[in-house]
Motif scaffolding. Sequence first.
Motif, mmCIF file in Angstrom:
data_model
loop_
_atom_site.group_PDB
_atom_site.id
_atom_site.type_symbol
_atom_site.label_atom_id
_atom_site.label_comp_id
_atom_site.label_asym_id
_atom_site.label_seq_id
_atom_site.Cartn_x
_atom_site.Cartn_y
_atom_site.Cartn_z
ATOM 1 N N ASP B 641 0.832 -1.198 0.000
ATOM 2 C CA ASP B 641 0.000 0.000 0.000
ATOM 3 C C ASP B 641 0.869 1.251 0.000
ATOM 4 O OD1 ASP B 641 -2.349 1.372 -0.114
ATOM 5 O OD2 ASP B 641 -3.052 0.858 1.896
ATOM 6 N N ASP B 642 2.026 1.118 -0.638
ATOM 7 C CA ASP B 642 2.929 2.259 -0.808
ATOM 8 C C ASP B 642 2.593 2.853 -2.175
ATOM 9 O OD1 ASP B 642 5.030 3.803 -1.769
ATOM 10 O OD2 ASP B 642 6.601 2.393 -1.196
ATOM 11 N N ASP B 643 2.054 4.078 -2.164
ATOM 12 C CA ASP B 643 1.509 4.653 -3.394
ATOM 13 C C ASP B 643 2.542 4.760 -4.503
ATOM 14 O OD1 ASP B 643 -1.038 4.817 -2.429
ATOM 15 O OD2 ASP B 643 -0.844 6.886 -1.713
ATOM 16 N N ASN B 715 2.928 -5.224 5.375
ATOM 17 C CA ASN B 715 1.972 -4.380 6.098
ATOM 18 C C ASN B 715 0.624 -5.037 6.303
ATOM 19 O OD1 ASN B 715 3.844 -2.395 6.477
ATOM 20 N ND2 ASN B 715 3.274 -1.266 4.639
ATOM 21 N N PRO B 717 -2.752 -7.845 5.527
ATOM 22 C CA PRO B 717 -3.704 -8.135 4.457
ATOM 23 C C PRO B 717 -4.440 -6.920 3.910
ATOM 24 C CG PRO B 717 -4.437 -9.088 6.547
ATOM 25 C CD PRO B 717 -3.048 -8.587 6.761
ATOM 26 N N THR B 718 -4.753 -5.941 4.745
ATOM 27 C CA THR B 718 -5.503 -4.803 4.188
ATOM 28 C C THR B 718 -4.628 -4.007 3.225
ATOM 29 O OG1 THR B 718 -4.962 -3.504 6.152
ATOM 30 C CG2 THR B 718 -7.107 -4.584 6.126
ATOM 31 N N ALA B 719 -3.356 -3.876 3.560
ATOM 32 C CA ALA B 719 -2.437 -3.168 2.666
ATOM 33 C C ALA B 719 -2.282 -3.944 1.360
ATOM 34 C CB ALA B 719 -1.082 -2.982 3.338
ATOM 35 N N VAL B 721 -4.456 -5.933 0.007
ATOM 36 C CA VAL B 721 -5.708 -5.763 -0.747
ATOM 37 C C VAL B 721 -5.733 -4.397 -1.448
ATOM 38 C CG1 VAL B 721 -8.205 -5.448 -0.506
ATOM 39 C CG2 VAL B 721 -7.056 -7.323 0.700
ATOM 40 N N ASN B 722 -5.378 -3.367 -0.720
ATOM 41 C CA ASN B 722 -5.398 -2.026 -1.315
ATOM 42 C C ASN B 722 -4.456 -1.932 -2.511
ATOM 43 O OD1 ASN B 722 -7.240 -1.230 0.593
ATOM 44 N ND2 ASN B 722 -5.804 -0.014 1.805
ATOM 45 N N LEU B 809 2.432 -12.841 10.329
ATOM 46 C CA LEU B 809 2.314 -12.232 11.636
ATOM 47 C C LEU B 809 1.768 -13.257 12.619
ATOM 48 C CD1 LEU B 809 2.782 -9.380 12.704
ATOM 49 C CD2 LEU B 809 0.366 -8.952 12.312
ATOM 50 N N TYR B 818 6.505 -10.698 13.895
ATOM 51 C CA TYR B 818 6.622 -11.478 12.675
ATOM 52 C C TYR B 818 7.290 -12.797 13.007
ATOM 53 C CZ TYR B 818 4.856 -7.630 10.058
ATOM 54 O OH TYR B 818 4.021 -6.656 9.582
#
Lengths: 350, 838
Positions: B641-643, B715, B717-719, B721-722, B809, B818
């Motif tokens: 999720d690093d733009d 980061n 699962p949500t990261a 996914v994003n 994690l 981790y």
Amino acid sequence: LTGLPNMVTDKTVLLNNKTVEPDTGVIDASRDSKGMILHLQRFSTDDGPGIRTTVFFKGCPLSCMWCHNPESISIKPQIQWLENRCINCGTCIKTCPKNCLTKAEQGIIIDRKLCDGCGDCAENCPANAMELLGKKVTSDALFNELIKDRIFFEKSGGGVTLSGGEPLLQPDFSATLLNRLKGKEVNTAIDTCGLCSTAAIDKVLPLTDVVLFDLKEINSEKHRAFTGQHNQKILDNLLYIRDYILNEAQEKVLWIRSPLIPGATATPENIFELGAFIAKNLAGVAKRWELCAFNNLCRDKYRRLGIAWEYAGTPLMTKEMVGELEQCAKRSGVNSEIVFATGPTKIEDS
Amino acid sequence: MTTAIPEKPKYTIKEPKNLSHRIKWLRDYYFQGLNRKWNNEFTGWTTGTPWDFQFQEGQYYIVPETYAFFSTFTGAFKQTAKKVNLPADFWKWSLPERHAWFIKEVMVHYLPHEILPGDLIAGGRFNLQASTCLNKKEASRYRKMVYGKNGVRAAILWLHNHGYGNVGATSGHLIPDYEVLIQRGWEGIYQDIDHYYKALPDIEKTGKKGAQLRAMLTAATMAQDVALKYSQVCTDLASQELDADRKIELQNMAAMLKKIPWEPARTFWEAVQSLWLTHMLVMSDESYPGPGLSFGRIDQYLYPLWQKSINEGMDREFGKEILKCFWIHCNTVYDAMIRTGGNQGITSGFGQVVTLSGVGPDGKDMTNDLTYAMLEVIDELTPILEPKPNVRLHRNTPDRLHDKVIDMISSSQGAPFLINFDERSIAGMMLEAKKAGAERLINQNNVYDYAPVGCLENTMCGNDRSGTVDINLNLLKAVELALTGGYDLIPYTDLLTGKTESRRIYGPATGNAERFKTWEEFWNAYVVQTRYIVKKIAELYQRTDEIRAKFLPTPYLSCLVKGCAEKGKDINEGGAEISFTTVEAVTYGTTVDSLLAIKHLVFDKNICSMKDMMDALKANWSGFEVLQAQAINKAPKYGRDDDVADEMGKKVMELWTAETWKYKSRPTGKQFRPGMLSWNYWISDGYILPASPDGRPKGKFLSNAICPSNGADINGPTANVNSVGKVIGGKDPDGKGDWLEFYNLLPNGASHTITFNPSLIRDPEHRKKFKAFLRGYTENGGSCLQINMVNADMLRDAQKNPENYKHLLVRVTGYNAYFTAIGRELQNEIIARESHQI
């Protein structure tokens, strides 16, 4: 998160003698304050309602003997060496401006008296085996990370939890951050040990939806022996928060968390009396009382920080022990529906 | 084809439950594998000519593991094939007519017809290696195109050995028009073909179109003739049956098989029987046992008869019993090569997908009682592999379905189904309609009826073959060629002869990257090389497409796909109304990370020179361990999720998909479209492709489909996914995407696997959080998700190969770390704990 070398003369707290200084007053929004942050954990499912991102603050006014996150006690940045990642290249030793690293048979030795946590070794370690614990971060940078999971917060009734360490040791920063999150209607929680100034609570509480409040030991002398501090101020703060909720913000949620520590807090007397306190003072306000079983999985963390840990050899509790204390809690006068036991228990030999 | 290699838990495996005596017997019997008296292994059939052959190697060009066995298979099937007596004028007929007659003759008159004890569904043996029915001239032309130095086989081997990927026009992988079958029966299908035949001008009747339609008319009578044989078997069995209840069942079956599948089904039982017979014969027609031959929205088109039968008094449990028999029949595809694989059906998946739930018109949810009944069937039979379920979730999915889905995940080792996400998937279908000018066939009034084939490859139903596994392209090859300026980084060495190729330029001469001064120069070279590899693979594909179109008709299947009868064209000639062929990109994450590493290490931070990088890759990082560690740990990675990193991912995605849309397969007119499915190539091709700039050495896995590289998603699962949602196309905040706010650059869809710790779903409170995660995925994620639950075996593997599990994690209340960053002793403790929890 970006690391900042050469840190920190944050004077809100003096960790040496564990006194908490009074706060200076209102939020100063003009300076974009920086917080001393350990790390972020996204997709947290055990730090309040829903899916949350937990911000681990660095620095805590207590030093509990059993602390599960010893890297969060000191507000100063610290270096740790992760042996599993190390490729033995020696870059860290060459990089360190203070020459505080040496290679020994057991690995990289850190001279913690010399090390000022500048982070150069971590910055340059190709394998990320040297890790800087604690970085100064702006609320902007942090907010931009936190808001990324907004959709998951919305769908789960989750949000952001400030934990630690102790977020109320950095009340201005916490308040700035919470303020921005509330601006985007993000659900907010603080996970606090309860020892802080009233002014800190005044700043943070109005911006907080959920308070996760630690109650460890009812006997003040024992509390001091276990954590380094008496519990009077903590109990006072809890009642202060209760009054605030009752009088001004009944929609706020209060959860109580009590660690079950063998040989310390995990006694039927303590649990019973904590329960009695909750029943007497927090009935209807505390929505949940979590009994968190002792966890010894953090002994590696102590080893890496070069700290001897009294609990290194203590086994996990048995299911029966936890069950008995849970029953004890349920008999203490507390609404038994709010009592939950969590955490690991010993695996029975089978 | 499956996407994920299933974890094989050694600890507590989920047990089947609530099985009747009948189903338990059938299921246990099936799992006896080779010890069974009855099985459905391949049988070979020949026209008896010296040039005849059965094995269609082109179906297996996308399975490099089989390359070494082509001659063996061809010889073995030929040697064991039994002769079929041909009518006198057989060789005067057209090829499709010969094929249609031959398959029907074998299925009706040669292959035995049997019914297992208690079985409620007829239709046993169907796995054939049938004669290709080529005459001498055709066989000689076929051989010329396939074999020899200039044959397609050599070109396929070259492509694979040089790390580009693989191609081949592959069977299966579509959804026949089963809905029309249920509604109108074969009778209706026959009438339509007959109508088109009669409408042909005389000159076309005697020509190619006429021949094709006559072949289809023959094929359209096959299913009923086979059904009549089974009807007789039922009658015979009933006469000997002592059990009164079973006797009635057999009599009922005998009666229904006289009518269906020719007539429309009138009951649920008839519908399932009709469906199975029709389905299995497609596999006979293709001499191809199953992969990707999918059922579409089965809980929709069977629902009216489910409801009708329930109203007429069918016990719901008996309805499920019929389905369970059907489920077990689907697994008999694995018998094809039963003598070579010991572990029946456990380790692989053929991907006869059933699609459940999903959105209907106006965003309405289409979940019904049959959806739940089928989920119950799966739950009660699991572990079992076929048919593979894909549950379609969307914004209006009811809580009850979410709960059922999560319950099933909780009680299995991971999800016993794939989860498709409608909004993202539909955006992709709308894009392909636009790109191919197919808006008449795919538009907002019908797009919700899309369904996946194989595992997650989205197509329309009953009129669409999109070649979803036909082309598998390693995007990483373009990075290699951009570094060298068109050469292989390491010249290919033939394993058999030990000969190493001399240095030769294959790709465009973009120049040695050591001379590049800026990142832009490197990027430009990468763009040129990407154009080259897409073109290269598209051109080779057309040769396999041409061979299939010319020599390997499937007139029976063509009856079941809209467009073929109307055009008088076999499906293998591009007869389907919707005809795509899909380029499945492999190594996406590794490619993006490699580009990020070059940019970061060579250009942005000057940590190494391009020469250092090239030397390190040539040496497989040996002697360059520090640089390798920097590539792994210091360079940005896709999946966090690093733009900035994800922006690179989007650029890579836009580039290769734009190139893909440029091509059409000349022999069939099929438009190429993009997708991401890596089957097992991400593992095996890791041994072919040299070391990559992201720090991966040769021999290590590549990234799988649209997943971030192993261990990159630190980061959580949500990261993850994003990131996936951003690179697949993202969203338009004003709702002006291709579907609502959604964009999807990959109409085929993309395979995405995430692994979770089982403690995440340990109690109702946490299950609710997981449900919310899926709702969040619907908004921010990709088109399809496979959920794995970490188990003790995986943790052990993580101990051995920590670099693959940096993201894992371990969470025990109040403590988190981790897994790979903690000491071995504690790891062991956590492993012990997990193996008790699961």
